[in-house]
Design an enzyme around this catalytic site. Sequence first.
Site, mmCIF file in Angstrom:
data_model
loop_
_atom_site.group_PDB
_atom_site.id
_atom_site.type_symbol
_atom_site.label_atom_id
_atom_site.label_comp_id
_atom_site.label_asym_id
_atom_site.label_seq_id
_atom_site.Cartn_x
_atom_site.Cartn_y
_atom_site.Cartn_z
ATOM 1 N N GLU A 45 13.368 -7.286 2.356
ATOM 2 C CA GLU A 45 13.070 -6.584 1.108
ATOM 3 C C GLU A 45 14.086 -5.463 0.929
ATOM 4 O O GLU A 45 14.334 -4.733 1.884
ATOM 5 C CB GLU A 45 11.660 -5.993 1.117
ATOM 6 C CG GLU A 45 11.325 -5.393 -0.238
ATOM 7 C CD GLU A 45 9.899 -4.831 -0.315
ATOM 8 O OE1 GLU A 45 9.147 -4.917 0.660
ATOM 9 O OE2 GLU A 45 9.567 -4.286 -1.365
ATOM 10 N N MET A 65 7.452 -3.278 7.526
ATOM 11 C CA MET A 65 7.642 -4.294 6.486
ATOM 12 C C MET A 65 6.576 -5.379 6.601
ATOM 13 O O MET A 65 6.335 -5.908 7.672
ATOM 14 C CB MET A 65 9.051 -4.881 6.622
ATOM 15 C CG MET A 65 9.358 -5.992 5.634
ATOM 16 S SD MET A 65 9.338 -5.390 3.923
ATOM 17 C CE MET A 65 8.784 -6.861 3.077
ATOM 18 N N GLU A 66 6.006 -5.708 5.442
ATOM 19 C CA GLU A 66 4.821 -6.574 5.379
ATOM 20 C C GLU A 66 5.115 -8.069 5.379
ATOM 21 O O GLU A 66 4.335 -8.851 4.813
ATOM 22 C CB GLU A 66 4.042 -6.217 4.110
ATOM 23 C CG GLU A 66 4.717 -6.609 2.774
ATOM 24 C CD GLU A 66 5.533 -5.510 2.110
ATOM 25 O OE1 GLU A 66 5.998 -4.606 2.830
ATOM 26 O OE2 GLU A 66 5.722 -5.562 0.883
ATOM 27 N N ASN A 67 6.199 -8.545 6.007
ATOM 28 C CA ASN A 67 6.506 -9.979 6.035
ATOM 29 C C ASN A 67 5.257 -10.805 6.344
ATOM 30 O O ASN A 67 4.478 -10.440 7.211
ATOM 31 C CB ASN A 67 7.534 -10.269 7.128
ATOM 32 C CG ASN A 67 8.651 -9.259 7.137
ATOM 33 O OD1 ASN A 67 9.357 -9.112 6.154
ATOM 34 N ND2 ASN A 67 8.775 -8.517 8.229
ATOM 35 N N GLU A 70 0.554 -2.020 5.623
ATOM 36 C CA GLU A 70 1.245 -3.317 5.708
ATOM 37 C C GLU A 70 0.241 -4.457 5.688
ATOM 38 O O GLU A 70 0.468 -5.487 5.063
ATOM 39 C CB GLU A 70 2.123 -3.403 6.963
ATOM 40 C CG GLU A 70 3.140 -2.278 7.134
ATOM 41 C CD GLU A 70 3.985 -1.987 5.902
ATOM 42 O OE1 GLU A 70 4.212 -2.904 5.106
ATOM 43 O OE2 GLU A 70 4.409 -0.825 5.744
ATOM 44 N N HIS A 80 -0.983 -5.204 2.216
ATOM 45 C CA HIS A 80 -0.004 -5.926 1.396
ATOM 46 C C HIS A 80 -0.240 -7.440 1.420
ATOM 47 O O HIS A 80 0.235 -8.150 0.547
ATOM 48 C CB HIS A 80 1.422 -5.675 1.911
ATOM 49 C CG HIS A 80 2.133 -4.531 1.249
ATOM 50 N ND1 HIS A 80 2.141 -4.339 -0.108
ATOM 51 C CD2 HIS A 80 2.902 -3.531 1.768
ATOM 52 C CE1 HIS A 80 2.878 -3.265 -0.404
ATOM 53 N NE2 HIS A 80 3.344 -2.752 0.722
ATOM 54 N N GLU A 107 3.364 -1.465 -4.482
ATOM 55 C CA GLU A 107 3.397 -0.263 -3.637
ATOM 56 C C GLU A 107 2.375 0.788 -4.063
ATOM 57 O O GLU A 107 1.688 1.360 -3.225
ATOM 58 C CB GLU A 107 4.809 0.313 -3.595
ATOM 59 C CG GLU A 107 5.840 -0.615 -2.921
ATOM 60 C CD GLU A 107 5.463 -1.057 -1.522
ATOM 61 O OE1 GLU A 107 4.539 -0.474 -0.915
ATOM 62 O OE2 GLU A 107 6.084 -2.033 -1.031
HETATM 63 N N1 B3K Z 1 7.764 -2.961 1.428
HETATM 64 C C1 B3K Z 1 8.421 -2.227 2.488
HETATM 65 C C2 B3K Z 1 9.546 -1.406 2.014
HETATM 66 C C3 B3K Z 1 10.853 -2.089 1.988
HETATM 67 C C4 B3K Z 1 11.963 -1.141 1.699
HETATM 68 C C5 B3K Z 1 13.254 -1.809 1.647
HETATM 69 N N2 B3K Z 1 14.375 -0.956 1.517
HETATM 70 C C6 B3K Z 1 7.464 -1.369 3.240
HETATM 71 C C7 B3K Z 1 6.215 -1.027 2.547
HETATM 72 O O1 B3K Z 1 6.193 -0.403 1.525
HETATM 73 O O2 B3K Z 1 5.195 -1.414 3.020
HETATM 74 ZN ZN ZN Z 2 4.300 -0.932 0.897
#
Ligand code: B3K
Ligand code: ZN
Length: 876
Positions: A124, A266-268, A301, A304, A323
């Site tokens: 992301e 990061m929420e992969n 996370e 998400h 977000e």
């Molecule tokens: N979604 C990610 C943030 C990614 C930032 C990339 N530069 C973490 C979060 O907000 O949960």
């Molecule tokens: Zn987030």
Amino acid sequence: MSQPQPVYLSDYQPPAYRVTHTALTFDLDPARTCVEARLTVERHPDAEAGTPLYLHGEQLTLEAVSIDGEPLADDAYRQNDKGLTIDAVPAAFTLETRVRIAPEANTALEGLYQSNGMYCTQCEAEGFRRITFYPDRPDVMAVFRVTVIGDARREPVLLANGNPVERGELDGGRHFVTWEDPHPKPAYLFALVAGDLACVEDRFTTMSGRDVTLQIWVEEENLGKTDHAMASLKRAMRWDEERYGREYDLDRFMIVAVNDFNMGAMENKGLNIFNAAAVLTHPDTATDGAFQQVEGIVAHEYFHNWSGNRVTCRDWFQLSLKEGFTVFRDQSFTADSNSSALKRIQDVAFFRTAQFAEDAGPTAHPVRPESYIEITNFYTLTVYEKGAEVVRMLKNLVGWDAFRRGSDLYFERFDGQAVTIEDFVGCMAETSGQDLSQFMRWYQQAGTPEIDAHGEYDYVNAEYRLTLRQRTPATAGQQAPEPLHIPVRMGLIGTKSGHDLTLTLDGEKRGCDTVLHLREPEQTFVFTDVAEAPTPSLLRHFSAPVKLHFPYSREDLAFLLTQDSDGFNRWEASQRLAMLALNDLIAAHRNGVEKVMDSRVVDAYRTLLDAPAADKAVLAEMLRLPSEAYIAEHQPLVDVDAIHAAREFVRQSLGFALRDAFETLYRANQSDEPYAPTPEQIGRRSLKNVALGYLMAVEDEAGIALCQAQFDAGHNMTDVRQALTLLVHSGRDDLSAPALKAFGDKWAHDPLVMDQWFSLQVSRPQAEVLDRVKYLMAHPAFSLRNPNKVRALLGTFAQNRVNFHRLDGAGYTLLADAVIELDRLNPEMAAGLMTPLTRWRRFDDTRQSLMRAELERIKDRPLSANVFEMVSKALG
Ligand code: B3K
Ligand code: ZN
């Protein structure tokens, strides 16, 4: 080099081609990892035949490309440094590519990179295009199947999203694992991890009775630091079921801790990757604040998985859709599991300092920006925290029931889709039956709205007239902002009785607490049957992200401090009262007049210390003075030295006047029970450590002895760090130097503790700090390549107001040099680091020209798009 160009929301076009299945094979190698991609592609029914296929791709070495098994002729495609265009493609086909990438050379930490030898990814927002050629946009969602091949000894663990479906041995000591994720996802949620990792495992049974395996993967030596993250994860999973009806949807959920990471986590999908600092805790190495942060980030996370992954963003302008909503959800979770007043106080204190500053500076933007050059620059406090405030307002306007039904509708209707903020707000309008069109302006207008309030009591008719006038400042993007729909939660407190009065508005009884809907530029609310002259308690719980001005006297504030039934507003009264005293002292300092402490403020603090407090953590917050940064937000032109001098004066005056009370408080809250991150213990430690701060402001031998003893006892990092910080920030180098050395030697092996060691010594007010920063930049534990180190040393220094803003400009030069050097390694970090310089217009002429000169110097260099965008806005 051509100048980077902005992207506009108004230019959005749906993708001409979608990818339904993505199969990837990674053959890992530090210098030349091979990535093979097989994409099942379909032309969108609305797209014309003959539309070229465009794939993003940066820093990739293309080795092969074919369609339906036929290699493409050289003239069938065109490649530049941003991507690949194939002119003629059928309506449905399979595209295969093979590329090479070099994870070891990836210092930007976007795409596939190495951290301590282990492979990990960050995609992301637009990192996937550094892994393979792909339509790297969130509205292209595919099912992924991923095979990872690595060295069986160096990378015994091979992880990707979803569930493992196949594994095996290969020649040459190599092995592979294949993963399948059944949920279609955009490329930004792809993740891969490979390395020598150990795992802590637990289980969770979902509300429908499914069994989920929970794993936290860490380097072997960190196995003892995962308990709190695991417990937080399980609580978050249960909470999301109970509050939002959301259940986890895979058989396993994995968290991996990595040392080099640009942000928190990061929420992969199914494989969250975390900055080690956002997951690892131990009482000896992490403070209460760190424990609370880990709980919040783990929950964020996890949440998400629905708000972001199952329903994602159509384009990156919609970032706050996931977000803002997810921050709101994690804040509510923390409020539910701890003290909700405390959580609100902490969030608002931070928000009003940092987000208000962003909104008042040259990078101000709406919660939904209308253009960007580099999306990485838009992971901001406005998109996250103001976005969360907007969702909170929405909840308060429509009420929890309609909000929850709106949330259910949103998740059901848009499951598996990439959508917009209108889709989300539309669900809320549908379930509540309310017209939210004026409310949408919160997403479109930048700048912090201000409300001027004044009230009048009519003794004859027993009426109270409250007039609210709103204005939003013009910003670069918006010259004439329009009135907003602002919920103002309030109550009236009888000034004589000290009791909440029942509110009658337009003939309707509303209880003791109500929400006014301010929609017009100016509105007067007439309360009837007001039995006695009231003191208003306004904007309770910070019901809208605005600045509210009301001509409170010190007597009013001292009254609210103890009488307001709203815990948040009792704290707010303490802050307003301190601000009145601070403003007088700032003026005295500037005019060269002797400073005199206002005895009414001292009396108010004495009252607080005498009264038994129900919530210790809230009391601690009430005793804490507004930060220098917060005070600065209230000054038309920031005078760093006057602010520092005034705040120190108040700290010392309170310390002297209330010394014995603080010592009593300190002793009453000492305890030697074993550490636990419970709200009760955290509250007690917080109160004790605030008291210690005031004792150290006096710097008498008795206070110093308590502080030294707390440091030496070493019960837990919360207490040790506070004691060490106070010693290091005191003028007593004879105490600070040995304590710093002892701490540094003891924790040299632990990078997360060394981060604290760096930051607490460069936040001290003493003038030698600049040289100390330079010295520490050469310390073996420091590295410009590690984001946590950069934040701990340089980021903290840039928040050290008296030293960063030295009148000789050396602080600015140091930061600009670091930004220039870091930009070659990690543009995302470099752009973030330069933020304090962009705020140059807030300072006096001398500092303005010094800061400007550094910005010009940066601008003259070859720059990344990230830093280019920041510097152009700052100077523009
Ligand atoms: N979604 C990610 C943030 C990614 C930032 C990339 N530069 C973490 C979060 O907000 O949960
Ligand atoms: Zn987030």
